[in-house]
Design a protein around this motif. Structure first.
Motif, PDB file in Angstrom:
ATOM      1  N   PHE A 134       0.815  -1.210   0.000  1.00 47.84           N
ATOM      2  CA  PHE A 134       0.000   0.000   0.000  1.00 47.84           C
ATOM      3  C   PHE A 134       0.851   1.264   0.000  1.00 47.84           C
ATOM      4  CE2 PHE A 134      -4.120  -1.953   1.920  1.00 47.84           C
ATOM      5  CZ  PHE A 134      -4.306  -2.664   0.751  1.00 47.84           C
ATOM      6  N   THR A 135       2.021   1.228   0.596  1.00 48.12           N
ATOM      7  CA  THR A 135       2.874   2.419   0.584  1.00 48.12           C
ATOM      8  C   THR A 135       3.572   2.602  -0.762  1.00 48.12           C
ATOM      9  OG1 THR A 135       4.743   1.209   1.549  1.00 48.12           O
ATOM     10  CG2 THR A 135       3.290   2.389   3.073  1.00 48.12           C
ATOM     11  N   ARG A 136       3.721   1.539  -1.523  1.00 42.27           N
ATOM     12  CA  ARG A 136       4.436   1.629  -2.805  1.00 42.27           C
ATOM     13  C   ARG A 136       3.508   1.766  -4.014  1.00 42.27           C
ATOM     14  NH1 ARG A 136       7.487  -2.167   0.237  1.00 42.27           N
ATOM     15  NH2 ARG A 136       9.580  -1.410   0.646  1.00 42.27           N
ATOM     16  N   ILE A 137       2.221   1.521  -3.830  1.00 41.91           N
ATOM     17  CA  ILE A 137       1.262   1.659  -4.928  1.00 41.91           C
ATOM     18  C   ILE A 137       0.297   2.777  -4.553  1.00 41.91           C
ATOM     19  CG2 ILE A 137      -0.524   0.549  -6.308  1.00 41.91           C
ATOM     20  CD1 ILE A 137       0.851  -2.142  -5.667  1.00 41.91           C
ATOM     21  N   ALA A 138       0.499   3.931  -5.143  1.00 42.77           N
ATOM     22  CA  ALA A 138      -0.325   5.097  -4.831  1.00 42.77           C
ATOM     23  C   ALA A 138      -1.800   4.804  -5.067  1.00 42.77           C
ATOM     24  CB  ALA A 138       0.118   6.285  -5.676  1.00 42.77           C
ATOM     25  N   GLY A 139      -2.599   5.064  -4.055  1.00 35.43           N
ATOM     26  CA  GLY A 139      -4.048   4.906  -4.152  1.00 35.43           C
ATOM     27  C   GLY A 139      -4.572   3.535  -3.776  1.00 35.43           C
ATOM     28  N   ALA A 140      -3.701   2.559  -3.529  1.00 38.00           N
ATOM     29  CA  ALA A 140      -4.164   1.202  -3.222  1.00 38.00           C
ATOM     30  C   ALA A 140      -4.937   1.154  -1.901  1.00 38.00           C
ATOM     31  CB  ALA A 140      -2.988   0.228  -3.180  1.00 38.00           C
ATOM     32  N   GLY A 141      -4.423   1.810  -0.887  1.00 38.48           N
ATOM     33  CA  GLY A 141      -5.112   1.812   0.408  1.00 38.48           C
ATOM     34  C   GLY A 141      -6.465   2.485   0.330  1.00 38.48           C
ATOM     35  N   GLU A 142      -6.525   3.592  -0.372  1.00 39.80           N
ATOM     36  CA  GLU A 142      -7.790   4.319  -0.520  1.00 39.80           C
ATOM     37  C   GLU A 142      -8.814   3.478  -1.282  1.00 39.80           C
ATOM     38  OE1 GLU A 142      -4.777   5.548  -1.261  1.00 39.80           O
ATOM     39  OE2 GLU A 142      -4.528   7.197   0.180  1.00 39.80           O
ATOM     40  N   LEU A 143      -8.350   2.793  -2.329  1.00 40.86           N
ATOM     41  CA  LEU A 143      -9.264   1.949  -3.099  1.00 40.86           C
ATOM     42  C   LEU A 143      -9.760   0.784  -2.253  1.00 40.86           C
ATOM     43  CD1 LEU A 143     -10.556   1.795  -5.920  1.00 40.86           C
ATOM     44  CD2 LEU A 143      -8.717   0.226  -6.563  1.00 40.86           C
ATOM     45  N   ALA A 144      -8.874   0.200  -1.452  1.00 40.94           N
ATOM     46  CA  ALA A 144      -9.280  -0.890  -0.552  1.00 40.94           C
ATOM     47  C   ALA A 144     -10.355  -0.420   0.410  1.00 40.94           C
ATOM     48  CB  ALA A 144      -8.062  -1.418   0.216  1.00 40.94           C
ATOM     49  N   HIS A 145     -10.205   0.785   0.931  1.00 42.72           N
ATOM     50  CA  HIS A 145     -11.191   1.307   1.880  1.00 42.72           C
ATOM     51  C   HIS A 145     -12.505   1.659   1.188  1.00 42.72           C
ATOM     52  CE1 HIS A 145      -7.545   2.428   4.522  1.00 42.72           C
ATOM     53  NE2 HIS A 145      -7.899   1.171   4.685  1.00 42.72           N
ATOM     54  N   SER A 146     -12.431   2.041  -0.081  1.00 43.79           N
ATOM     55  CA  SER A 146     -13.650   2.348  -0.838  1.00 43.79           C
ATOM     56  C   SER A 146     -14.510   1.109  -1.065  1.00 43.79           C
ATOM     57  CB  SER A 146     -13.298   2.946  -2.202  1.00 43.79           C
ATOM     58  OG  SER A 146     -12.690   4.197  -2.051  1.00 43.79           O
ATOM     59  N   TYR A 147     -13.859  -0.047  -1.138  1.00 42.82           N
ATOM     60  CA  TYR A 147     -14.579  -1.307  -1.384  1.00 42.82           C
ATOM     61  C   TYR A 147     -14.346  -2.281  -0.225  1.00 42.82           C
ATOM     62  CZ  TYR A 147     -15.172   0.769  -5.925  1.00 42.82           C
ATOM     63  OH  TYR A 147     -15.519   1.637  -6.937  1.00 42.82           O
ATOM     64  N   ASP A 148     -14.376  -1.748   0.977  1.00 46.45           N
ATOM     65  CA  ASP A 148     -14.094  -2.519   2.195  1.00 46.45           C
ATOM     66  C   ASP A 148     -15.042  -3.710   2.316  1.00 46.45           C
ATOM     67  OD1 ASP A 148     -13.484  -3.488   4.706  1.00 46.45           O
ATOM     68  OD2 ASP A 148     -13.654  -1.548   5.700  1.00 46.45           O
ATOM     69  N   VAL A 149     -14.462  -4.898   2.336  1.00 43.21           N
ATOM     70  CA  VAL A 149     -15.261  -6.121   2.392  1.00 43.21           C
ATOM     71  C   VAL A 149     -15.889  -6.350   3.759  1.00 43.21           C
ATOM     72  CG1 VAL A 149     -13.988  -7.256   0.542  1.00 43.21           C
ATOM     73  CG2 VAL A 149     -13.269  -7.600   2.913  1.00 43.21           C
ATOM     74  N   MET A 150     -15.432  -5.634   4.762  1.00 48.55           N
ATOM     75  CA  MET A 150     -15.984  -5.809   6.106  1.00 48.55           C
ATOM     76  C   MET A 150     -16.940  -4.690   6.494  1.00 48.55           C
ATOM     77  SD  MET A 150     -14.842  -8.718   6.861  1.00 48.55           S
ATOM     78  CE  MET A 150     -15.262  -8.917   8.580  1.00 48.55           C
ATOM     79  N   ALA A 151     -17.126  -3.702   5.662  1.00 54.80           N
ATOM     80  CA  ALA A 151     -18.050  -2.611   5.950  1.00 54.80           C
ATOM     81  C   ALA A 151     -19.471  -3.153   5.994  1.00 54.80           C
ATOM     82  CB  ALA A 151     -17.938  -1.521   4.896  1.00 54.80           C
TER      83      ALA A 151
END
Length: 142
Positions: A45-62
């Motif tokens: 997530f620190t090396r791929i810009a936007g990966a963390g944000e995208l993961a949170h946008s489609y959070d499987v546990m939300a």
């Protein structure tokens, strides 16, 4: 490399609509985050810009506590028995299937994402993630 590059590659290789590819990539990143407890996925997530944000946008546990239905019941049962990790994988597969992806496409999307992540974050980061989450081998074509 940024997350959009991965979305574009998944869309192109699997011949998916870009919006579906984005949801699939975000869902897989979310599964990776939850399954690894966030530790093993942090390097990616620190090396791929936007990966963390995208993961949170489609959070499987939300909203998994009130999801209802068979999947919600199964997730609750697995979560109670095995913890959040099992629920994340079940929810992720269910989300990917709801996009219209079959198991072969899910495996191909996961494999493509991880190959692209290997190029962006390095083989050690991806190997560490795969080692931390053995279930990836059975679900994401590794």
């Amino acid at each position: 490399m940024n997350v959009q590059d991965i979305v574009n590659t998944v869309s192109s290789r699997l011949k998916l609509d870009p919006a579906v590819a984005e949801k699939a990539v975000g869902t897989i990143f979310s599964v990776l985050e939850h399954e690894s407890g966030g530790v093993a996925s942090a390097g990616i997530f620190t090396r791929i810009a936007g990966a963390g944000e995208l993961a949170h946008s489609y959070d499987v546990m939300a909203g998994s506590d009130d999801s209802g239905g068979l999947v919600g019941s199964l997730t609750s049962l697995l979560g109670a028995s095995f913890g959040e990790k099992a629920g994340a994988m079940v929810n992720g597969i269910a989300q990917l299937r709801s996009l219209g992806l079959d198991m072969t496409q899910i495996e191909q999307a996961g494999e493509t994402l991880l190959l692209e992540a290997r190029g962006a974050a390095g083989p050690q980061a991806v190997s560490g993630l795969v080692d931390a989450v053995p279930a990836l081998k059975g679900h994401f074509g590794l």
